[in-house]
Motif scaffolding. Structure first.
Motif, PDB file in Angstrom:
ATOM      1  N   LYS A 211       1.040  -1.174  -0.227  1.00 22.51           N
ATOM      2  CA  LYS A 211      -0.230   0.044   0.088  1.00 22.51           C
ATOM      3  C   LYS A 211       0.196   1.287  -0.422  1.00 22.51           C
ATOM      4  N   VAL A 212       1.697   0.723   0.595  1.00 25.54           N
ATOM      5  CA  VAL A 212       2.915   2.643   0.752  1.00 25.54           C
ATOM      6  C   VAL A 212       3.646   2.249  -0.515  1.00 25.54           C
ATOM      7  N   ARG A 213       4.169   1.240  -1.450  1.00 27.13           N
ATOM      8  CA  ARG A 213       4.726   1.151  -2.339  1.00 27.13           C
ATOM      9  C   ARG A 213       3.902   1.886  -3.759  1.00 27.13           C
ATOM     10  N   MET A 214       2.158   2.084  -3.232  1.00 31.14           N
ATOM     11  CA  MET A 214       1.643   2.163  -4.520  1.00 31.14           C
ATOM     12  C   MET A 214       1.294   3.956  -4.363  1.00 31.14           C
ATOM     13  N   THR A 215       1.099   4.910  -3.665  1.00 29.88           N
ATOM     14  CA  THR A 215       1.456   5.807  -2.780  1.00 29.88           C
ATOM     15  C   THR A 215       1.836   6.284  -3.649  1.00 29.88           C
ATOM     16  N   GLN A 216       1.170   7.662  -4.352  1.00 30.57           N
ATOM     17  CA  GLN A 216       1.385   8.372  -5.630  1.00 30.57           C
ATOM     18  C   GLN A 216       2.892   9.434  -4.345  1.00 30.57           C
ATOM     19  N   GLY A 217       3.924   9.377  -4.826  1.00 33.69           N
ATOM     20  CA  GLY A 217       4.740  10.563  -4.601  1.00 33.69           C
ATOM     21  C   GLY A 217       5.728   9.696  -3.736  1.00 33.69           C
ATOM     22  N   VAL A 218       5.232   8.069  -3.870  1.00 31.52           N
ATOM     23  CA  VAL A 218       6.368   7.495  -3.077  1.00 31.52           C
ATOM     24  C   VAL A 218       7.063   6.811  -3.618  1.00 31.52           C
ATOM     25  N   LEU A 219       8.429   7.026  -3.953  1.00 36.08           N
ATOM     26  CA  LEU A 219       9.272   6.264  -5.051  1.00 36.08           C
ATOM     27  C   LEU A 219      10.251   4.847  -4.334  1.00 36.08           C
ATOM     28  N   ASN A 220      10.136   5.016  -3.256  1.00 37.24           N
ATOM     29  CA  ASN A 220      10.890   3.139  -2.852  1.00 37.24           C
ATOM     30  C   ASN A 220      10.604   3.454  -0.918  1.00 37.24           C
ATOM     31  N   PHE A 221      11.022   2.103  -0.584  1.00 35.63           N
ATOM     32  CA  PHE A 221      11.166   2.396   1.172  1.00 35.63           C
ATOM     33  C   PHE A 221      13.009   2.955   0.809  1.00 35.63           C
ATOM     34  N   VAL A 222      13.087   3.367   2.420  1.00 35.53           N
ATOM     35  CA  VAL A 222      15.039   3.497   1.904  1.00 35.53           C
ATOM     36  C   VAL A 222      15.497   1.667   2.479  1.00 35.53           C
ATOM     37  N   TYR A 223      16.541   1.799   1.289  1.00 34.86           N
ATOM     38  CA  TYR A 223      16.860   0.060   1.881  1.00 34.86           C
ATOM     39  C   TYR A 223      18.729   0.265   2.672  1.00 34.86           C
ATOM     40  N   TRP A 224      18.795  -0.708   3.624  1.00 35.23           N
ATOM     41  CA  TRP A 224      20.322  -0.368   3.973  1.00 35.23           C
ATOM     42  C   TRP A 224      20.418  -2.466   3.739  1.00 35.23           C
ATOM     43  N   LEU A 225      21.781  -2.456   3.438  1.00 38.17           N
ATOM     44  CA  LEU A 225      22.222  -3.497   2.993  1.00 38.17           C
ATOM     45  C   LEU A 225      20.928  -4.817   2.756  1.00 38.17           C
ATOM     46  N   GLY A 226      20.464  -4.105   1.400  1.00 38.76           N
ATOM     47  CA  GLY A 226      19.524  -5.307   0.522  1.00 38.76           C
ATOM     48  C   GLY A 226      17.999  -5.478   0.921  1.00 38.76           C
ATOM     49  N   LYS A 227      17.775  -5.070   2.630  1.00 36.24           N
ATOM     50  CA  LYS A 227      16.247  -4.784   2.976  1.00 36.24           C
ATOM     51  C   LYS A 227      16.478  -2.944   3.537  1.00 36.24           C
ATOM     52  N   PRO A 228      14.767  -3.278   3.427  1.00 31.92           N
ATOM     53  CA  PRO A 228      14.065  -1.917   3.623  1.00 31.92           C
ATOM     54  C   PRO A 228      14.582  -1.559   4.905  1.00 31.92           C
ATOM     55  N   ALA A 229      15.284  -0.140   5.438  1.00 32.22           N
ATOM     56  CA  ALA A 229      15.946  -0.067   6.517  1.00 32.22           C
ATOM     57  C   ALA A 229      15.042   0.281   7.643  1.00 32.22           C
ATOM     58  N   VAL A 230      14.927  -0.107   8.516  1.00 31.83           N
ATOM     59  CA  VAL A 230      15.049  -0.213  10.043  1.00 31.83           C
ATOM     60  C   VAL A 230      14.420   1.019  10.551  1.00 31.83           C
ATOM     61  N   ILE A 231      14.171   1.837  11.109  1.00 29.77           N
ATOM     62  CA  ILE A 231      14.420   2.089  12.113  1.00 29.77           C
ATOM     63  C   ILE A 231      13.850   1.641  13.673  1.00 29.77           C
ATOM     64  N   LYS A 232      14.777   2.390  14.924  1.00 27.58           N
ATOM     65  CA  LYS A 232      14.377   1.953  15.789  1.00 27.58           C
ATOM     66  C   LYS A 232      13.298   2.966  16.534  1.00 27.58           C
ATOM     67  N   GLU A 233      12.379   2.615  17.483  1.00 23.48           N
ATOM     68  CA  GLU A 233      11.076   3.250  18.021  1.00 23.48           C
ATOM     69  C   GLU A 233      12.030   4.554  18.571  1.00 23.48           C
ATOM     70  N   LYS A 234      12.814   4.157  19.436  1.00 22.52           N
ATOM     71  CA  LYS A 234      13.313   5.026  20.379  1.00 22.52           C
ATOM     72  C   LYS A 234      13.963   6.892  19.782  1.00 22.52           C
ATOM     73  N   GLU A 235      14.759   5.878  18.618  1.00 20.01           N
ATOM     74  CA  GLU A 235      15.058   6.920  16.945  1.00 20.01           C
ATOM     75  C   GLU A 235      14.132   8.122  16.913  1.00 20.01           C
ATOM     76  N   ILE A 236      13.116   7.409  16.763  1.00 17.58           N
ATOM     77  CA  ILE A 236      11.491   8.125  16.071  1.00 17.58           C
ATOM     78  C   ILE A 236      11.376   9.281  17.446  1.00 17.58           C
ATOM     79  N   THR A 237      11.361   8.873  18.720  1.00 20.71           N
ATOM     80  CA  THR A 237      11.051   9.540  19.761  1.00 20.71           C
ATOM     81  C   THR A 237      11.931  10.582  19.693  1.00 20.71           C
ATOM     82  N   LEU A 238      13.169  10.060  19.476  1.00 21.66           N
ATOM     83  CA  LEU A 238      14.019  11.423  20.065  1.00 21.66           C
ATOM     84  C   LEU A 238      13.801  12.395  18.843  1.00 21.66           C
TER      85      LEU A 238
END
Length: 174
Positions: free
Chosen positions: A70-97
């Motif tokens: 659903k996210v990939r099919m959203t207008q304006g979205v180019l792609n997920f940010v990838y890290w080491l061949g997989k979508p990059a996971v952002i830690k909850e504590k980083e979002i909170t910070l």
């Protein structure tokens, strides 16, 4: 990770589409976060506080693996940010910070950490973890570091993400 577990991912958007993508994702009932920075803009006749995206071309999403389509099919979205061949996971504590930081400060600037030859660094991961050394040269995503030990100089190629500048230990960064 269970199939239904929600995880924060970074999404790469078209330039200047961050707020639009955030709204489109929200309209699809997808939890999204577009960190907005209060910036004072001055024109010839007035000064105004405007809300600008903190990270250019990035929006964060909190979703399950099944919702990724659903996210990939959203207008304006180019792609997920990838890290080491997989979508990059952002830690909850980083979002909170990020949220806390933006609540407390205005006119925040985001600058990538840059490395340069002769700079002192500490290795954060791998067999040389916690060892300090000097940057000899930079090769794309890798850094060549001289590590002094036992009267010898070891030279290692280390991924850039696994090093931090020595000054980082004196203050806490996001």
């Amino acid at each position: 990770m269970t199939k239904e577990e929600r995880i924060w991912y970074a999404v790469y958007t078209k330039p200047r589409w961050e707020k639009k993508v955030y709204q489109l994702l929200t309209d699809k009932s997808i939890t999204a976060y577009c960190p907005l920075n209060k910036v004072s803009k001055r024109w010839s006749d007035r000064t105004k506080i405007v809300m600008e995206p903190l990270f250019k071309s990035y929006v964060f999403t909190f979703l399950t693996k099944d919702e990724m389509v659903k996210v990939r099919m959203t207008q304006g979205v180019l792609n997920f940010v990838y890290w080491l061949g997989k979508p990059a996971v952002i830690k909850e504590k980083e979002i909170t910070l990020i949220k806390k930081f933006l609540d407390e400060y205005e006119n925040v600037q985001v600058e990538p950490i840059s490395l340069s030859p002769n700079q002192r660094v500490r290795i954060k991961k791998g067999i040389f973890m916690e060892k300090e050394g000097e940057v000899l040269k930079i090769l794309n995503n890798r850094v060549v570091i001289a590590i002094e030990s036992l009267g010898y100089q070891l030279i290692a190629q280390v991924n850039k993400t696994n090093v931090e500048t020595i000054k980082d230990r004196n203050y806490k960064m996001l």
